[in-house]
Write a protein that holds these residues in place. Structure first.
Motif, PDB file in Angstrom:
ATOM      1  N   VAL A 185     144.609  95.307 159.919  1.00 29.04           N
ATOM      2  CA  VAL A 185     143.274  94.737 160.105  1.00 29.04           C
ATOM      3  C   VAL A 185     143.348  93.746 161.263  1.00 29.04           C
ATOM      4  O   VAL A 185     144.411  93.219 161.584  1.00 29.04           O
ATOM      5  CB  VAL A 185     142.746  94.019 158.840  1.00 29.04           C
ATOM      6  CG1 VAL A 185     142.427  95.000 157.743  1.00 29.04           C
ATOM      7  CG2 VAL A 185     143.737  92.974 158.352  1.00 29.04           C
ATOM      8  N   ARG A 186     142.206  93.515 161.886  1.00 24.70           N
ATOM      9  CA  ARG A 186     142.137  92.545 162.989  1.00 24.70           C
ATOM     10  C   ARG A 186     140.972  91.600 162.725  1.00 24.70           C
ATOM     11  O   ARG A 186     139.910  92.011 162.255  1.00 24.70           O
ATOM     12  CB  ARG A 186     141.942  93.261 164.328  1.00 24.70           C
ATOM     13  CG  ARG A 186     141.701  92.297 165.501  1.00 24.70           C
ATOM     14  CD  ARG A 186     141.452  93.023 166.821  1.00 24.70           C
ATOM     15  NE  ARG A 186     142.669  93.655 167.293  1.00 24.70           N
ATOM     16  CZ  ARG A 186     142.882  94.962 167.338  1.00 24.70           C
ATOM     17  NH1 ARG A 186     141.930  95.804 166.918  1.00 24.70           N
ATOM     18  NH2 ARG A 186     144.010  95.453 167.807  1.00 24.70           N
ATOM     19  N   ARG A 187     141.178  90.336 163.027  1.00 28.19           N
ATOM     20  CA  ARG A 187     140.105  89.355 162.903  1.00 28.19           C
ATOM     21  C   ARG A 187     139.918  88.637 164.226  1.00 28.19           C
ATOM     22  O   ARG A 187     140.897  88.183 164.836  1.00 28.19           O
ATOM     23  CB  ARG A 187     140.407  88.341 161.798  1.00 28.19           C
ATOM     24  CG  ARG A 187     139.518  87.097 161.825  1.00 28.19           C
ATOM     25  CD  ARG A 187     139.534  86.317 160.524  1.00 28.19           C
ATOM     26  NE  ARG A 187     138.703  86.980 159.519  1.00 28.19           N
ATOM     27  CZ  ARG A 187     138.464  86.493 158.297  1.00 28.19           C
ATOM     28  NH1 ARG A 187     139.022  85.349 157.922  1.00 28.19           N
ATOM     29  NH2 ARG A 187     137.694  87.143 157.444  1.00 28.19           N
ATOM     30  N   THR A 188     138.662  88.553 164.646  1.00 26.88           N
ATOM     31  CA  THR A 188     138.300  87.776 165.831  1.00 26.88           C
ATOM     32  C   THR A 188     137.328  86.683 165.392  1.00 26.88           C
ATOM     33  O   THR A 188     136.275  86.984 164.817  1.00 26.88           O
ATOM     34  CB  THR A 188     137.633  88.651 166.901  1.00 26.88           C
ATOM     35  OG1 THR A 188     138.492  89.749 167.221  1.00 26.88           O
ATOM     36  CG2 THR A 188     137.346  87.852 168.164  1.00 26.88           C
ATOM     37  N   LEU A 189     137.709  85.444 165.627  1.00 22.50           N
ATOM     38  CA  LEU A 189     136.852  84.316 165.268  1.00 22.50           C
ATOM     39  C   LEU A 189     136.399  83.625 166.542  1.00 22.50           C
ATOM     40  O   LEU A 189     137.223  83.237 167.372  1.00 22.50           O
ATOM     41  CB  LEU A 189     137.612  83.347 164.359  1.00 22.50           C
ATOM     42  CG  LEU A 189     136.836  82.157 163.789  1.00 22.50           C
ATOM     43  CD1 LEU A 189     137.391  81.750 162.428  1.00 22.50           C
ATOM     44  CD2 LEU A 189     136.891  80.943 164.722  1.00 22.50           C
ATOM     45  N   ARG A 190     135.074  83.515 166.702  1.00 23.29           N
ATOM     46  CA  ARG A 190     134.509  82.858 167.886  1.00 23.29           C
ATOM     47  C   ARG A 190     133.677  81.664 167.442  1.00 23.29           C
ATOM     48  O   ARG A 190     132.895  81.747 166.487  1.00 23.29           O
ATOM     49  CB  ARG A 190     133.634  83.824 168.688  1.00 23.29           C
ATOM     50  CG  ARG A 190     134.371  85.038 169.242  1.00 23.29           C
ATOM     51  CD  ARG A 190     133.452  85.880 170.126  1.00 23.29           C
ATOM     52  NE  ARG A 190     134.132  87.057 170.640  1.00 23.29           N
ATOM     53  CZ  ARG A 190     134.145  88.242 170.035  1.00 23.29           C
ATOM     54  NH1 ARG A 190     133.474  88.394 168.880  1.00 23.29           N
ATOM     55  NH2 ARG A 190     134.785  89.269 170.568  1.00 23.29           N
ATOM     56  N   ILE A 191     133.846  80.568 168.157  1.00 22.87           N
ATOM     57  CA  ILE A 191     133.067  79.370 167.889  1.00 22.87           C
ATOM     58  C   ILE A 191     131.917  79.340 168.890  1.00 22.87           C
ATOM     59  O   ILE A 191     132.120  79.117 170.094  1.00 22.87           O
ATOM     60  CB  ILE A 191     133.937  78.115 168.018  1.00 22.87           C
ATOM     61  CG1 ILE A 191     135.138  78.220 167.066  1.00 22.87           C
ATOM     62  CG2 ILE A 191     133.127  76.862 167.703  1.00 22.87           C
ATOM     63  CD1 ILE A 191     136.162  77.150 167.262  1.00 22.87           C
ATOM     64  N   LEU A 192     130.716  79.590 168.395  1.00 21.98           N
ATOM     65  CA  LEU A 192     129.535  79.614 169.240  1.00 21.98           C
ATOM     66  C   LEU A 192     128.786  78.287 169.125  1.00 21.98           C
ATOM     67  O   LEU A 192     129.187  77.384 168.399  1.00 21.98           O
ATOM     68  CB  LEU A 192     128.638  80.788 168.833  1.00 21.98           C
ATOM     69  CG  LEU A 192     129.346  82.162 168.813  1.00 21.98           C
ATOM     70  CD1 LEU A 192     128.393  83.245 168.346  1.00 21.98           C
ATOM     71  CD2 LEU A 192     129.923  82.492 170.186  1.00 21.98           C
TER      72      LEU A 192
END
Length: 534
Positions: free
Chosen positions: A457-464
């Motif tokens: 699995v892959r997780r991408t976390l972005r702080i907008l």
């Protein structure tokens, strides 16, 4: 997989020496610091116990708040958020609460709250009670009856607290020769026993605790030969256990603080006694940086791996001691690549948002007892208050122990029906998964994880600007599950899941679960509302 297969896959992680020493100890053989070496106790040339007193740690306000000294007069004691009625003449070997609770009873941390009450009030009842408890332990725990009282780890914890106690109250105790003689005789016996039964089968923080205690006791008894042997081994363990980025290699923020206190006390005692301590200064600096960075704007111990907020000394006390004793000022860092922790801080709407992401391994292969299935999980805080969290630990001997260690108990993503690591007993892990950091910048991070079955699995976390965007992806048509735990009400979240920010403390959380094939995208506003983004 059957029990035999689990054992085989667990043993594969261990060092050959661990397997040997486990069998060796099971048949009652010794595991000494050095073969044929016997510690010497030079009672006539012992240094002043003041050299072991560190009031900023011994009387840390957060630590003292865990205890009610007046309970001890009423035959009660509260440890790990659990209260037991006590007969101090017989309690030491009784089945009280859990084994961990009983170990804490033998640690004698409650001596220091009694000392604090005596110092601040002048009421001698507190001093007399503390002395009474020590003497009752000595009388009722002969070495030949063994048990938890003479476990190497409990000795390692207890002797540090006894030394701190007699150091803090040295002026009041100096004329009580009979009491001090009994204490010193007991410490000498514990010193000898510990030197012969080191936890070489467990290693990791247990072994380091043993070595810390031997160093302190060898200084106390002016035993330079044992000190040199113990220091040589301690240096080797520090080099192995403290990662280049400063994190303790078991990757538990709680144990990181415990080990930091250990090394602080060792450095302080070495310096006070005229021995070389400079080798520890860069280690303490790196560990201070790590502690400060992890808890900056976090408000509590981050709940990765086995962690809770009522075991180690507080961040404030540790940093105060580092500054006062050694002039160490921590430096904030946002990246701990050896540990796999990555930090983000952002101001939004007048609030400070702090996010800690775990993209590292479970821990050292041969010491995975405190590992959780928390890869790709994150904790977020708003103005020092927990917001999005992992569930914690609660207890070591509890029917829900494995649930707290599972991926289901963390704000992470996993392939449905599969956990990350094969955790099959309270402190045992068979097959392990692996996390890989793929990219990161000042406002985003991407990492992948392959579980013990080979599923990725892959997780991408972005702080907008307005919130967090979390994109979770599986391979092919894999069914994936994204779980988020909130301390506040969230749209579509269920209520009633366990939350344990401190050992023995259990509350409830809001849990938001999202399921889908291959790709899930979740947006969470900084104002605390959870809102799906298709």
């Amino acid at each position: 997989m059957g029990k035999v297969g689990l054992y085989i896959n667990t043993i594969k992680h261990l060092k050959a020496s661990q397997v040997f020493y486990r069998v060796w100890r099971k048949v009652g053989r010794r595991t000494p610091l050095k073969r044929w070496h016997v510690p010497q106790t030079n009672m006539k040339t012992m240094p002043s116990p003041v050299k072991f007193a560190m009031p900023e740690l011994d009387f840390d306000s957060a630590f003292l708040a865990r205890f009610d000294p007046d309970e001890l007069f009423e035959g009660q004691i509260s440890l790990l958020n659990h209260t037991e009625s006590i007969d101090w003449a017989s309690c030491w070997r009784e089945r009280l609460s859990t084994p961990l609770w009983q170990y804490n009873l033998h640690y004698f941390e409650y001596l220091l709250p009694l000392a604090d009450q005596y110092i601040n009030s002048g009421d001698k009842r507190y001093l007399l009670k503390a002395k009474e408890l020590i003497l009752l332990w000595i009388i009722n725990n002969p070495r030949d009856e063994a048990g938890a009282a003479w476990d190497s780890y409990t000795i390692s914890m207890r002797v540090a607290n006894w030394l701190a106690f007699i150091g803090e109250l040295s002026d009041d105790l100096q004329d009580d020769h009979e009491f001090l003689e009994q204490v010193n005789d007991s410490l000498a016996l514990q010193y000898f026993h510990l030197s012969q039964y080191l936890e070489k089968d467990l290693l990791a923080n247990h072994y380091l605790e043993n070595l810390k205690a031997l160093v302190l006791l060898s200084i106390y008894f002016n035993d330079k030969k044992t000190l040199n042997l113990a220091l040589k081994e301690l240096k080797r363990q520090v080099h192995e256990q403290i990662l280049p980025d400063g994190m303790h290699f078991e990757l538990s923020p709680m144990y990181h603080k415990i080990v930091l206190e250990d090394l602080l006390r060792v450095a302080f005692a070495l310096r006070n006694s005229g021995f070389d301590y400079e080798w520890l200064m860069p280690v303490l600096q790196n560990m201070a940086d790590c502690l400060y960075s992890l808890e900056h704007y976090a408000g509590r111990t981050p709940l990765f791996n086995d962690s809770g907020d009522n075991i180690a000394k507080s961040k404030d006390a540790l940093l105060e001691s580092l500054l006062a004793r050694f002039g160490i000022v921590p430096v904030y860092k946002d990246c701990f690549p050896d540990a796999g922790y990555y930090l983000f801080e952002k101001e939004s709407g007048g609030h400070i948002i702090k996010i800690i992401v775990d993209a590292g391994k479970a821990g050292p292969k041969y010491a995975l007892g405190h590992a959780h299935c928390d890869a790709l999980s994150f904790e977020a805080f708003v103005d020092d208050e927990p917001w999005i969290v992992n569930c914690g630990t609660y207890a070591y001997q509890d029917k829900n122990r494995l649930w707290y260690k599972s991926a289901e108990a963390h704000s992470t993503v996993m392939v449905e029906g599969s956990d990350q690591h094969e955790c099959w007993a309270p402190f045992r892990v068979a097959r392990c998964g692996k996390a890989t950091l793929e990219q990161r910048n000042s406002c985003s991070i991407q990492a992948s994880f392959v579980n013990y079955k080979g599923e990725r699995v892959r997780r991408t976390l972005r702080i907008l600007e307005q919130g967090l965007e979390i994109v979770d992806e599986g391979e092919c048509d894999a069914d994936i599950v994204s779980t988020f735990y909130f301390c506040n009400s969230v749209k579509d979240a269920e209520w009633g899941l366990w939350y344990s920010p401190a050992f023995g403390q259990e509350g409830e959380l809001y849990r938001l679960i999202r399921r889908g094939q291959q790709r899930l995208c979740t947006f969470i506003n900084f104002d605390g509302r959870g809102e799906d983004v298709e």
